[in-house]
Design an enzyme around this catalytic site. Structure first.
Site, PDB file in Angstrom:
ATOM      1  N   ASP A 169       0.838  -1.202   0.000  1.00 26.06           N
ATOM      2  CA  ASP A 169       0.000   0.000   0.000  1.00 26.06           C
ATOM      3  C   ASP A 169       0.876   1.256   0.000  1.00 26.06           C
ATOM      4  OD1 ASP A 169      -2.322   1.498   0.090  1.00 26.06           O
ATOM      5  OD2 ASP A 169      -3.211   0.330   1.711  1.00 26.06           O
TER       6      ASP A 169
ATOM      7  N   ASP B 272     -10.757   2.802  -3.320  1.00 26.73           N
ATOM      8  CA  ASP B 272     -11.174   1.485  -2.812  1.00 26.73           C
ATOM      9  C   ASP B 272     -12.608   1.146  -3.224  1.00 26.73           C
ATOM     10  OD1 ASP B 272      -8.779   1.739  -1.515  1.00 26.73           O
ATOM     11  OD2 ASP B 272      -9.608   1.649   0.511  1.00 26.73           O
TER      12      ASP B 272
HETATM   13  C1  GLA Z   1      -6.047   1.325   1.493  1.00 23.54           C
HETATM   14  C2  GLA Z   1      -6.140   0.319   0.352  1.00 23.54           C
HETATM   15  C3  GLA Z   1      -7.205  -0.726   0.669  1.00 23.54           C
HETATM   16  C4  GLA Z   1      -6.858  -1.422   1.973  1.00 23.54           C
HETATM   17  C5  GLA Z   1      -6.696  -0.404   3.086  1.00 23.54           C
HETATM   18  C6  GLA Z   1      -6.138  -1.022   4.345  1.00 23.54           C
HETATM   19  O1  GLA Z   1      -7.209   2.085   1.608  1.00 23.54           O
HETATM   20  O2  GLA Z   1      -6.429   0.974  -0.852  1.00 23.54           O
HETATM   21  O3  GLA Z   1      -7.307  -1.657  -0.381  1.00 23.54           O
HETATM   22  O4  GLA Z   1      -5.686  -2.172   1.798  1.00 23.54           O
HETATM   23  O5  GLA Z   1      -5.799   0.649   2.710  1.00 23.54           O
HETATM   24  O6  GLA Z   1      -5.940  -0.098   5.363  1.00 23.54           O
END
Ligand code: GLA
Length: 339
Positions: free
Chosen positions: A174, A235
């Site tokens: 990430d 997301d």
């Molecule tokens: C970000 C990523 C998600 C997930 C969260 C975890 O938002 O884009 O896919 O992995 O972090 O905290």
């Protein structure tokens, strides 16, 4: 043969060699930009990832069945192997954020939360492998993960070695808490090389372009050289609005992102939320069809212990999966939009 004839014949031979070289270069460069050279993800990755459904639920006291814990992953592994998921291609069982203890150990290594993962990640990996599956894990290029657990900045080599040592097969990396665009790019590259140096086959799933877009347009040719797939956009959530926004973003940027996808490197529009609560039947069918056409990694985020037969049949539809897994690896374009 006279000297002149010899000269003419060598020039001709050289001409043939050069022509062959140009042809080879042309053909080699033709399909798509060069991919990360780890031989992995030759078709889009398939598996399961905990995030959308289970998020950062660390409350195992009150919610033992839906907290992020060893128990959850052992149960999902068992079901993936016995309920037909593995047979149709869902191979990677992936842990997302919130698996870690709040601190590194005395040697600077990441460690799993000892209450929620009493056996540690190595034992979990062994179990997952014994089921014929592969294990994915999550870390972050910056100072902290998005949920505030220890980040990998300054520890890329140690973390890559730790994951290889545990028997991890995929890393989702990430991009939270990174203080500059240079650190972001350097960090993603550094981790890619560090994973390669371990000698273990580890699929490298990046969020590099997602964190670059607000600042400047990502260089996808470069990203493809370091990552097996990459998130571009926000997301996914369990709602049609979320799926729509991902499709809208993908199609409005298709000229830039579609040509770069192909064996070894894929655009990642995020998880499949089929089998949860927010999508109607038709919307679930639409997500499955479009993710297949987009040559997207098929990472489900749902509760395989409680999933309807309809959702299961859709996710296990071999014809749709075959489109997604086509060895040519061409991502589809949107040709028309009906208002
Ligand atoms: C970000 C990523 C998600 C997930 C969260 C975890 O938002 O884009 O896919 O992995 O972090 O905290």
């Amino acid at each position: 043969m006279t000297a002149t004839m010899k000269l003419v014949s060598s020039v001709r031979r050289l001409g043939c060699v050069l022509a062959f070289c140009f042809l080879a270069l042309f053909l080699w460069g033709l399909p798509v930009a060069r991919a990360l050279d780890n031989g992995l993800a030759m078709t889009p990755t398939m598996g399961w990832l905990h995030w959308e459904r289970f998020m950062c639920n660390v409350n195992c006291q009150e919610e033992p069945d839906s907290c992020v814990s060893e128990k959850l992953f052992l149960q999902i592994a068992e079901i993936m192997a016995s309920d037909g998921w593995k047979d149709v291609g869902y191979e990677y069982l992936c842990i997302d954020d919130c698996w870690m203890a709040p601190e590194r150990d005395s040697e600077g290594r990441l460690q799993a939360d000892s209450k929620r993962f009493p056996g540690g990640i190595r034992r979990l990996a062994n179990y997952v492998h014994s089921k014929g599956l592969k294990l994915g894990i999550y870390a972050d290029v910056g100072n902290k993960t998005c949920a505030g657990f220890p980040g990998s900045f300054g520890y890329y080599d140690i973390d890559a070695e730790t994951f290889a040592d545990w028997g991890v097969d995929l890393l989702k990396f990430d991009g939270c808490y990174c203080d500059s665009i240079k650190h972001l790019a350097d960090g993603y590259k550094h981790m890619s090389l560090a994973l390669n140096r371990t000698g273990r086959s580890i699929v490298y799933s990046c969020e590099w372009p997602l964190y670059m877009w607000p600042i400047f347009k990502p260089n996808y040719t470069e990203i493809r050289e370091y990552c097996n797939h990459w998130r571009n956009f926000a997301d996914v959530y369990d709602s049609w609005q979320s799926i729509r926004s991902i499709l809208d973003w993908t199609t409005s940027n298709q000229e830039r992102i579609v040509p770069v996808a192909g064996p070894g490197g894929w655009n990642d529009p995020d998880m499949l939320v089929i089998g949860n609560f927010g999508l109607s039947r038709d919307q679930q069918i639409t997500q499955m069809a479009l993710w297949a056409i987009m040559a997207a990694p098929l990472l489900m985020s749902n509760d395989l212990r409680h999933i309807s037969l309809e959702a299961k049949a859709l996710l296990q539809d071999k014809d749709v999966i075959a489109i997604n897994q086509d060895p040519l690896g061409k991502q589809g374009y949107r040709l028309r939009k009906v208002q």
